[in-house]
Write a protein that holds these residues in place. Structure first.
Motif, short mmCIF file in Angstrom:
data_model
loop_
_atom_site.label_atom_id
_atom_site.label_comp_id
_atom_site.label_asym_id
_atom_site.label_seq_id
_atom_site.Cartn_x
_atom_site.Cartn_y
_atom_site.Cartn_z
N UNK B 102 25.63 27.66 -45.87
CA UNK B 102 25.39 28.23 -44.55
C UNK B 102 23.94 28.73 -44.44
N UNK B 103 23.54 29.42 -45.49
CA UNK B 103 22.18 29.96 -45.51
C UNK B 103 21.14 28.86 -45.44
N UNK B 104 21.40 27.79 -46.18
CA UNK B 104 20.45 26.69 -46.23
C UNK B 104 20.40 25.97 -44.89
N UNK B 105 21.58 25.79 -44.27
CA UNK B 105 21.61 25.14 -42.95
C UNK B 105 20.82 25.98 -41.96
N UNK B 106 20.98 27.31 -42.07
CA UNK B 106 20.26 28.20 -41.16
C UNK B 106 18.74 28.08 -41.34
N UNK B 107 18.31 27.95 -42.61
CA UNK B 107 16.87 27.91 -42.87
C UNK B 107 16.26 26.55 -42.55
N UNK B 108 16.95 25.49 -42.98
CA UNK B 108 16.39 24.15 -42.77
C UNK B 108 17.34 23.28 -41.95
N UNK B 109 17.52 23.58 -40.67
CA UNK B 109 18.49 22.80 -39.88
C UNK B 109 18.11 21.33 -39.79
N UNK B 110 16.79 21.01 -39.93
CA UNK B 110 16.37 19.61 -39.75
C UNK B 110 16.89 18.71 -40.86
N UNK B 111 17.30 19.30 -42.01
CA UNK B 111 17.78 18.49 -43.14
C UNK B 111 19.23 18.06 -42.98
N UNK B 112 19.96 18.67 -42.04
CA UNK B 112 21.39 18.40 -41.92
C UNK B 112 21.68 17.70 -40.60
N UNK B 113 22.78 16.87 -40.60
CA UNK B 113 23.16 16.22 -39.33
C UNK B 113 23.58 17.26 -38.30
N UNK B 114 23.48 16.90 -37.02
CA UNK B 114 23.81 17.84 -35.95
C UNK B 114 25.27 18.25 -36.06
N UNK B 115 25.55 19.49 -35.76
CA UNK B 115 26.95 19.97 -35.77
C UNK B 115 27.40 20.46 -37.13
N UNK B 116 26.61 20.24 -38.18
CA UNK B 116 26.99 20.66 -39.52
C UNK B 116 27.12 22.19 -39.60
N UNK B 117 26.15 22.86 -38.98
CA UNK B 117 26.16 24.32 -39.02
C UNK B 117 27.42 24.91 -38.43
N UNK B 118 27.88 24.34 -37.31
CA UNK B 118 29.08 24.84 -36.64
C UNK B 118 30.30 24.66 -37.53
N UNK B 119 30.36 23.46 -38.14
CA UNK B 119 31.51 23.16 -39.00
C UNK B 119 31.54 24.10 -40.21
N UNK B 120 30.37 24.32 -40.79
CA UNK B 120 30.31 25.22 -41.96
C UNK B 120 30.78 26.62 -41.57
N UNK B 121 30.35 27.05 -40.36
CA UNK B 121 30.76 28.40 -39.91
C UNK B 121 32.28 28.47 -39.74
N UNK B 122 32.87 27.37 -39.21
CA UNK B 122 34.33 27.33 -39.03
C UNK B 122 35.03 27.47 -40.38
N UNK B 123 34.54 26.68 -41.36
CA UNK B 123 35.15 26.73 -42.69
C UNK B 123 35.05 28.13 -43.27
N UNK B 124 33.87 28.71 -43.13
CA UNK B 124 33.65 30.04 -43.68
C UNK B 124 34.58 31.05 -43.03
N UNK B 125 34.79 30.89 -41.72
CA UNK B 125 35.66 31.81 -41.01
C UNK B 125 37.11 31.66 -41.47
#
Lengths: 304, 181
Positions: B102-125
């Motif tokens: 999650x932290x890495x997605x937050x810092x470098x969003x350009x390295x991950x496909x779109x929507x990855x951050x949302x999915x990671x947050x869902x899993x974490x929740x």
């Protein structure tokens, strides 16, 4: 069927089948109805015939190859003081008064081989099972020595052996390699008893014998005479003919299954957690409401 | 009494880990203070690990501890407890891994496909809620474990789990929520 609840296991198995049997215990426990138990056997102890010679203690030690224990004189002939991993049977001595006269009473103390056995029900590894005859047996190869059966037993029978690392208790002579019952022999304690205070046989037959004996005792004036083990914990596989109430002989009047009321115990924990989570929510909401009200009042007074 | 000092230490330590998670979770939900919650998990995981080691060492035959892991028995609080501890540890470990991602997605969003951050947050929740339920059980199963016995006082009441839950929570509330709520 009650025997099946604990998951029964044949007393002798070819070595190749031992491991799969152990692993499948849980499965067999949950599909319990396959197994049809054989005739229940039992041991009948007649407290009125026992002379406390303690031949049973010696025979048990000798057959099961247990060492003697070093004990100290406690001012009684009763010895050793308690059951232990190496002492599976002992005679308890009670000094009481009857009609202003001294009376010396004896009671056998060993595993009761309960039908509803608390030890077997709490065992987390299914190491405690019942033989086809209804005797409760701790599998020494599968026991991990967690000590839960020691906590759960209403008669305080199993004891954890710190050297071997497992819980141990009377097996009614069905231990692997020392299995007298499989050879058609009586347990060692029964065989050695000189006054026939101990008898082993079919449980139904022994129940009938015991009831007759209790009736006899009552006719002789022992109005509290009682057959212990007929109904206790679903029926014990060690029956006691007593000429007085069980508590006189140091036996619990109504032993309880350790696992009873287990659901309410779980519920108490979960309900507490729910309450502890809900209370801060409630307090916080209440505080917000109060603040809002205060705000409203303040605004109202401002307008005036 | 079969259960000696290691078990009593374990009871304390497990209560501390479970209670820290519970209080940390509530603090996170109420105040959004995620760091506090993360601290609870970072503290709880080694505590539970140490507790489990104590439990295994207290067995008569510690090397046979795996016998617990090939059986499941609903009627034995110790068997259930084994699986609760495993479940909590797995969830806590997964949570820590997810936080790193999650932290890495937050810092470098350009390295991950779109929507990855949302999915990671869902899993974490989802993991935090699963952890909440498990932490309640981590605290309360030991109460049931003690109550399911033939020791006179423990067996006579269904309320042994209640202090098992209340005490660790009170213990954790003081330093945690003191300045928060």
């Amino acid at each position: 069927m009650l025997v099946c609840q604990l998951g029964t296991v044949p007393t002798s198995l070819p070595p190749m089948l031992v491991m799969p049997t152990r692993l499948s215990r849980g499965i067999r426990h949950y599909c319990a109805k396959i197994h049809v138990p054989k005739m229940d056997k039992a041991i009948l102890y007649d407290g009125t015939k026992c002379t406390a010679c303690r031949g049973c203690q010696v025979a048990c030690k000798s057959w099961n190859e247990h060492k003697a224990e070093e004990t100290e004189n406690r001012g009684t002939y009763e010895n050793p003081p308690e059951l232990s991993p190496e002492t599976w049977v002992k005679i308890r001595f009670m000094e009481t008064e009857r009609n202003n006269k001294f009376a010396w009473l004896f009671a056998r103390r060993a595993c009761m081989h309960c039908t509803n056995a608390s030890c077997a029900k709490v065992c987390p590894t299914f190491a405690i099972l019942k033989t086809d005859e209804g005797f409760v047996h701790i599998d020494q190869e599968w026991c991990i020595g967690c000590g839960y059966c020691v906590q759960a037993c209403p008669f305080n029978v199993p004891h954890k052996d710190e050297h071997i690392g497992t819980a141990r208790k009377c097996t009614a002579c069905t231990s692997v390699g020392l299995n007298r019952q499989a050879e058609g022999l009586e347990p060692a304690c029964v065989k050695t008893c000189p006054t026939d205070a101990l008898i082993c046989g079919d449980r139904d037959q022994l129940l009938a014998d015991g009831r007759n004996r209790v009736t006899e005792l009552k006719a002789k004036g022992y109005s509290n005479a009682y057959l212990y083990g007929e109904n206790e914990l679903g029926g014990l596989h060690v029956l006691y003919v007593l000429d007085d109430s069980p508590s006189v002989y140091g036996l619990p009047e109504s032993p309880q299954l350790a696992t009873s009321y287990q659901k309410s115990k779980w519920l108490a924990g979960i309900a507490t957690a729910g309450a502890l989570a809900a209370i801060p929510f409630y307090l916080l909401l209440k505080r917000k409401e109060q603040l809002a009200e205060q705000e409203l009042k303040r605004k109202g007074s401002d307008i005036k | 009494m079969t259960w000696g000092l290691p078990i009593w230490i374990y009871l304390f330590v497990a209560g501390m880990a479970g209670g820290a998670y519970f209080v940390g979770f509530l603090a996170y939900r109420f105040t959004g203070n995620k760091q506090l919650f993360q601290l609870a998990v970072y503290l709880g995981f080694p505590l539970i690990a140490a507790g489990v080691i104590l439990l295994i060492l207290d067995l008569g035959s510690p090397l046979r501890f795996w016998h617990l892991l090939v059986q499941f028995r609903i009627g034995s609080p110790m068997s259930i407890g084994t699986w609760i501890l495993i479940g909590w540890s797995v969830v806590a470990f997964a949570m820590m891994v997810v936080w790193v991602i999650e932290g890495d997605v937050g810092r470098n969003p350009e390295l991950y496909p779109a929507g990855r951050g949302r999915r990671v947050r869902l899993v974490s929740r989802a993991l935090t809620w699963a952890g909440l339920i498990l932490s309640v059980f981590v605290m309360s199963y030991t109460g049931v474990l003690l109550a399911v016995s033939s020791r006179p006082l423990w067996a006579a009441t269904p309320l042994v789990p209640v202090p098992r839950l209340c005490l660790p929570l009170l213990k954790n509330c003081q330093p945690k929520l003191g300045g928060q709520l």
